[in-house]
Design a protein around this motif. Structure first.
Motif, short mmCIF file in Angstrom:
data_model
loop_
_atom_site.label_atom_id
_atom_site.label_comp_id
_atom_site.label_asym_id
_atom_site.label_seq_id
_atom_site.Cartn_x
_atom_site.Cartn_y
_atom_site.Cartn_z
N LEU A 471 0.90 -1.21 0.17
CA LEU A 471 0.09 0.08 -0.02
C LEU A 471 0.93 1.12 0.29
O LEU A 471 2.04 1.21 0.62
CB LEU A 471 -0.85 0.01 1.14
N LEU A 472 0.75 2.15 -0.92
CA LEU A 472 1.42 3.53 -0.55
C LEU A 472 0.36 4.41 -0.59
O LEU A 472 -0.53 4.54 -1.27
CB LEU A 472 2.12 3.83 -2.20
N ARG A 473 0.49 5.04 0.65
CA ARG A 473 -0.53 6.36 1.01
C ARG A 473 0.50 7.51 0.61
O ARG A 473 1.35 7.71 1.32
CB ARG A 473 -1.07 6.26 2.41
N THR A 474 0.00 8.63 0.17
CA THR A 474 0.47 9.76 -0.08
C THR A 474 -0.38 10.93 0.53
O THR A 474 -1.42 11.15 0.32
CB THR A 474 0.71 9.79 -1.70
N LYS A 475 0.43 11.94 1.19
CA LYS A 475 -0.19 13.11 1.76
C LYS A 475 0.51 14.22 1.63
O LYS A 475 1.70 14.49 1.34
CB LYS A 475 -0.26 12.79 3.26
N ALA A 476 -0.13 15.32 1.72
CA ALA A 476 0.48 16.51 1.53
C ALA A 476 1.76 16.88 2.66
O ALA A 476 1.69 16.27 3.48
CB ALA A 476 -0.25 17.87 1.78
N SER A 477 2.89 17.00 1.94
CA SER A 477 4.07 17.13 3.18
C SER A 477 3.91 18.11 4.51
O SER A 477 4.54 17.86 5.37
CB SER A 477 5.25 17.82 2.28
N THR A 478 2.90 18.97 4.34
CA THR A 478 2.63 19.94 5.50
C THR A 478 1.79 19.07 6.21
O THR A 478 1.77 19.73 7.65
CB THR A 478 1.79 21.06 4.95
N SER A 479 1.04 18.05 6.21
CA SER A 479 0.39 17.05 7.05
C SER A 479 1.37 16.29 7.94
O SER A 479 1.99 15.48 7.32
CB SER A 479 -0.77 16.44 6.31
N ASN A 480 1.01 16.10 9.23
CA ASN A 480 1.65 15.69 10.02
C ASN A 480 1.11 13.95 9.94
O ASN A 480 2.05 13.06 9.71
CB ASN A 480 1.57 15.71 11.59
N GLY A 483 -3.54 9.07 7.48
CA GLY A 483 -4.45 8.27 7.29
C GLY A 483 -5.26 8.54 6.18
O GLY A 483 -5.63 9.60 5.98
N VAL A 484 -5.91 7.41 5.37
CA VAL A 484 -6.66 7.96 3.97
C VAL A 484 -7.93 7.96 4.73
O VAL A 484 -8.67 8.73 4.46
CB VAL A 484 -6.59 6.59 3.11
N ALA A 485 -8.60 6.81 5.60
CA ALA A 485 -9.86 7.10 5.93
C ALA A 485 -9.95 8.20 6.86
O ALA A 485 -10.99 8.96 7.02
CB ALA A 485 -10.09 5.65 6.92
N ALA A 486 -8.92 8.59 7.67
CA ALA A 486 -8.96 9.73 8.48
C ALA A 486 -8.95 11.05 7.72
O ALA A 486 -9.08 12.00 8.25
CB ALA A 486 -7.68 9.81 9.48
N GLY A 487 -8.76 11.03 6.20
CA GLY A 487 -8.86 12.11 5.38
C GLY A 487 -7.48 12.94 5.20
O GLY A 487 -7.82 13.66 4.45
N PHE A 488 -6.48 12.26 5.43
CA PHE A 488 -5.29 12.82 5.43
C PHE A 488 -4.58 12.64 3.99
O PHE A 488 -3.90 13.52 3.55
CB PHE A 488 -4.22 12.56 6.64
N ALA A 489 -4.73 11.26 3.71
CA ALA A 489 -3.95 10.94 2.47
C ALA A 489 -4.81 10.22 1.47
O ALA A 489 -5.81 10.06 1.61
CB ALA A 489 -2.87 9.75 3.17
N VAL A 490 -4.04 10.06 0.36
CA VAL A 490 -4.63 9.35 -0.66
C VAL A 490 -4.06 7.98 -1.19
O VAL A 490 -3.08 7.88 -0.71
CB VAL A 490 -4.85 10.38 -1.92
N LEU A 491 -4.60 7.13 -1.80
CA LEU A 491 -4.26 5.98 -2.07
C LEU A 491 -3.22 6.21 -3.35
O LEU A 491 -3.65 6.94 -4.18
CB LEU A 491 -5.27 4.72 -2.72
N ASP A 492 -2.14 5.32 -3.14
CA ASP A 492 -1.14 5.77 -4.62
C ASP A 492 -0.41 4.42 -4.88
O ASP A 492 -0.91 3.38 -4.12
CB ASP A 492 -0.13 6.74 -3.93
N SER A 493 0.54 4.33 -5.77
CA SER A 493 1.21 3.30 -5.99
C SER A 493 2.68 3.50 -6.20
O SER A 493 2.81 4.80 -6.74
CB SER A 493 0.94 2.34 -6.77
N PRO A 494 3.75 2.88 -5.89
CA PRO A 494 5.28 2.98 -5.96
C PRO A 494 5.38 3.03 -7.59
O PRO A 494 5.05 1.97 -8.28
CB PRO A 494 5.76 2.18 -5.24
N LEU A 495 6.34 4.09 -7.83
CA LEU A 495 7.04 3.86 -9.12
C LEU A 495 8.39 3.70 -8.76
O LEU A 495 9.06 4.75 -8.41
CB LEU A 495 6.93 5.16 -10.14
N LEU A 496 9.04 2.44 -9.17
CA LEU A 496 10.36 2.26 -8.38
C LEU A 496 11.48 2.97 -9.19
O LEU A 496 11.44 2.81 -10.55
CB LEU A 496 10.51 0.54 -8.48
#
Ligand code: ADP
Ligand code: MG
Ligand code: MG
Length: 497
Positions: A471-480, A483-496
């Protein structure tokens, strides 16, 4: 990345191409079940019974992630699975940690009460263990590191209960793969180095792995007609992530899964025979898989605690068992990082070293000499570079940086003891575009990698011990928080890379 030779990321598309990509992505998500129930604000008051869904928040582009760190996280997973099982079997260790933690944290205390009530002769006769974990990591580059310093992988936490998003993460990987192949948004060689192709998107098995683990446990239980029960929170918005497990379990393995809240289980569950076999709605339950029960709010009354105890004492295979749940606490994570502790539980020196290398600085906040020292340093530095964590799950519970000293200084030693202190991990920021409720949000982001772990054992025989996708979760770098469910992050996938 710190690698400045990489072309700018993500690709700078014209407004028209970006809108086209956004349209492709959102409709693919809706059509393939990369969805969540709409937040209450979007549901019409007049038509409250009309089901409304929206796409799960996702990153428009996969986020670059070092191949070396991705491989490292995947290789660590079987070691973490083994460690959880080893710790969970160590009654002396659990009692040592929980005797004091239960005095300062009521919720953990209640879990420990169940652990004690159903141990020994009152314990479940079930020998099969099912672990469905997720170990989470951030990349770290120290603040004062010279340019081009390679990031290292550091563990945020290990989840042994209700690790979510395995299904939606599998879909997020498929979404990025589809967009890459279908829209050619990477094909302009002036935008990205030419070796960034579909092979840089790793195969993700998370969409099927959880069902595979449950099915293996079900098989070992040995009753074909028995069902699996998913313990759910009433009103769960992330229901489709869970439903996909149910559908995959039925389609790939022919096992039926039913959804029940703790409240319903309290009313409907029956224990039968000397083994205390669990029956719900007239069906024998082979596996009880918890997607609820990790937060105090999941137990509004004694009824829910009774339901948890009934399940724990039963012959059904619990995921997690109370012992697995307890060894997933942040306190245990901190204790493992003390000198010699992980080494005590992991006999293979190389494995112990690999595990230890993934730890960041973790400190007790109790009355011990180490605890007092940690408090002193945190206060001295005004909290800078630290995170303070209670024994909670589900996101949104931590205290960061400058907020730490005012809280710490008004706490008694007893109160402090319910928390741990951790070094702040500092991931190098990247740019990406997040898509939330149809809208594009462009900005600086950081990503947290989770690796799912599958464990099935029967006594000393290990039937399954592997990584189960990511699972890769991505959030704004300004957010501590992340969580995706908690409304902070989005679902992502890694580009190796
Ligand atoms: P939870 O069990 O509630 O998910 P976590 O330990 O995962 O608790 O913390 C929640 C979020 O806080 C993480 O997803 C991460 O974004 C952030 N976080 C936690 N620990 C650290 C840390 N040591 N450094 C930086 N960020 C952290
Ligand atoms: Mg957690
Ligand atoms: Mg977490």
């Amino acid at each position: 990345m710190t690698d400045t030779h990489l072309p700018p990321y993500p690709p700078q598309l014209s407004e028209a191409r970006l809108a086209e990509l956004q349209g492709h992505a959102i409709d693919w998500a809706l059509a393939h079940g990369l969805i969540v129930r709409a937040p209450p604000a979007l549901v019409s008051q007049d038509a409250a019974n009309v089901p409304v869904v929206t796409h799960a928040p996702f990153a428009l582009f996969p986020s670059p992630f070092p191949r070396r760190c991705y491989a490292q996280a995947t290789e660590l997973q079987p070691l973490y699975n083994t460690l959880v099982d080893t710790l969970a079997k160590d009654d002396v260790f659990i009692r040592q940690v929980m005797d004091s933690l239960s005095k300062v944290d009521d919720f953990t205390g209640k879990l420990y009460d169940i652990y004690q009530a159903v141990s020994g002769p009152n314990g479940s006769k079930q020998r099969v263990k099912l672990g469905l974990h997720r170990s989470d990591y951030l990349l770290h580059v120290p603040v004062d590191a010279p340019a081009f310093t390679e990031p290292v992988l550091q563990q945020v936490e290990l989840n042994t209960i209700a690790s979510s998003f395995s299904s939606l993460s599998g879909l997020a990987s498929e979404l990025h793969s589809y967009l890459l192949n279908r829209t050619n948004f990477f094909n302009d060689p002036s935008l990205l180095s030419p070796d960034i192709t579909a092979s840089a998107l790793p195969t993700n098995t998370s969409g099927t792995s959880i069902a595979k683990g449950i099915a293996k446990a079900h098989e070992l239980y040995g009753v074909k007609s028995a069902v699996a029960v998913m313990v759910v929170q009433p009103g769960e918005r992330n229901a489709f992530d869970q439903r996909w497990i149910e559908y995959t379990l039925f389609k790939n393995h022919g096992v039926k899964l039913i959804r029940k809240s703790l409240d319903e289980i309290q009313v409907q569950a029956k224990l039968e025979g000397p083994e205390r076999r669990l029956y719900i709605d007239g069906s024998e339950v082979a596996v009880t898989y918890f997607r609820a029960g990790y937060a105090p709010t999941d137990y509004p009354s004694d009824k829910e605690w009774q339901a948890r105890q009934t399940i724990e004492s039963s012959y059904s295979i619990k995921c997690p068992s109370i012992a697995y749940h307890l060894v997933g606490t942040k306190k245990v994570q901190q204790i493992l990082a003390l000198p010699g502790v992980v080494e005590r539980f992991v006999k293979d020196e190389k494995h112990a070293q690999l595990l230890r290398n993934s730890f960041t600085g973790l400190y007790p906040l109790d009355g011990s000499q180490d605890g007092e020292k940690a408090v002193e340093i945190a206060l001295e530095r005004g909290g800078e570079g630290f995170v303070m964590k209670p024994q909670r799950e589900g996101g949104g519970n931590n205290i960061y940086g400058a907020d730490i000293p005012p809280l710490l200084s008004k706490m008694t030693v007893q109160e402090r003891n319910a928390y741990i202190l951790m070094d702040l991990i500092r991931p190098p920021p990247l740019k990406n575009i997040m898509v939330r409720q149809g809208a594009l949000i462009e900005g600086e982001v950081v990503s947290e990698l989770g690796v799912y772990g599958l464990w099935v054992s029967d006594g000393d025989e290990i039937h399954l011990n592997e990584a189960g996708g990511h699972l890769l979760r991505t959030k704004a770098s300004t957010s501590n928080e992340g969580g995706v469910a908690a409304g902070f992050a989005v679902l992502d996938s890694p580009l190796l890379v």
